[in-house]
Design a protein around this motif. Sequence first.
Motif, PDB file in Angstrom:
ATOM      1  N   GLU A   1     -20.124  30.146   0.479  1.00  0.00           N
ATOM      2  CA  GLU A   1     -18.837  30.033   1.149  1.00  0.00           C
ATOM      3  C   GLU A   1     -18.000  28.899   0.550  1.00  0.00           C
ATOM      4  O   GLU A   1     -16.785  29.002   0.470  1.00  0.00           O
ATOM      5  CB  GLU A   1     -19.030  29.808   2.648  1.00  0.00           C
ATOM      6  CG  GLU A   1     -17.735  29.937   3.413  1.00  0.00           C
ATOM      7  CD  GLU A   1     -17.969  29.920   4.893  1.00  0.00           C
ATOM      8  OE1 GLU A   1     -17.267  29.129   5.545  1.00  0.00           O
ATOM      9  OE2 GLU A   1     -18.823  30.667   5.369  1.00  0.00           O
ATOM     10  N   ASN A   2     -18.639  27.811   0.121  1.00  0.00           N
ATOM     11  CA  ASN A   2     -17.896  26.713  -0.505  1.00  0.00           C
ATOM     12  C   ASN A   2     -17.250  27.168  -1.806  1.00  0.00           C
ATOM     13  O   ASN A   2     -16.125  26.768  -2.115  1.00  0.00           O
ATOM     14  CB  ASN A   2     -18.816  25.521  -0.766  1.00  0.00           C
ATOM     15  CG  ASN A   2     -19.104  24.749   0.495  1.00  0.00           C
ATOM     16  OD1 ASN A   2     -18.378  24.864   1.467  1.00  0.00           O
ATOM     17  ND2 ASN A   2     -20.181  23.976   0.485  1.00  0.00           N
TER      18      ASN A   2
ATOM     19  N   SER B   1     -14.217  29.300  -0.911  1.00  0.00           N
ATOM     20  CA  SER B   1     -13.163  28.439  -0.400  1.00  0.00           C
ATOM     21  C   SER B   1     -12.481  27.679  -1.544  1.00  0.00           C
ATOM     22  O   SER B   1     -11.252  27.558  -1.570  1.00  0.00           O
ATOM     23  CB  SER B   1     -13.742  27.459   0.614  1.00  0.00           C
ATOM     24  OG  SER B   1     -12.767  26.537   1.032  1.00  0.00           O
TER      25      SER B   1
END
Length: 90
Positions: A2-3, A6
């Motif tokens: 997810e990082n 993002s």
Amino acid sequence: MENGESLRRNIEKQARRMARAEQDRPTLLAQTVFLGTLTLLFVLPVVSGAYLGHWIDSRIAGYSYRWTISLLLTGVFVGGMNVYLYIQKH
């Protein structure tokens, strides 16, 4: 993961923002019009004040520049306020 996603979205967003800023850059003509407008907003009250003051002083007997100086300084103040308010709007 997810990082990473993002980070990728943030980079894409910043790239779009930079491209938009490059397209929206003011042209030389736009900058010239802006500067000309500021000049008129400042010079017109100054010249009007000086002219009106000189006209009033010429109607008074004797050698006096009291109205000329007073209205010239008033024109500088009014012109400065015009420029300040115009810059605040834009």
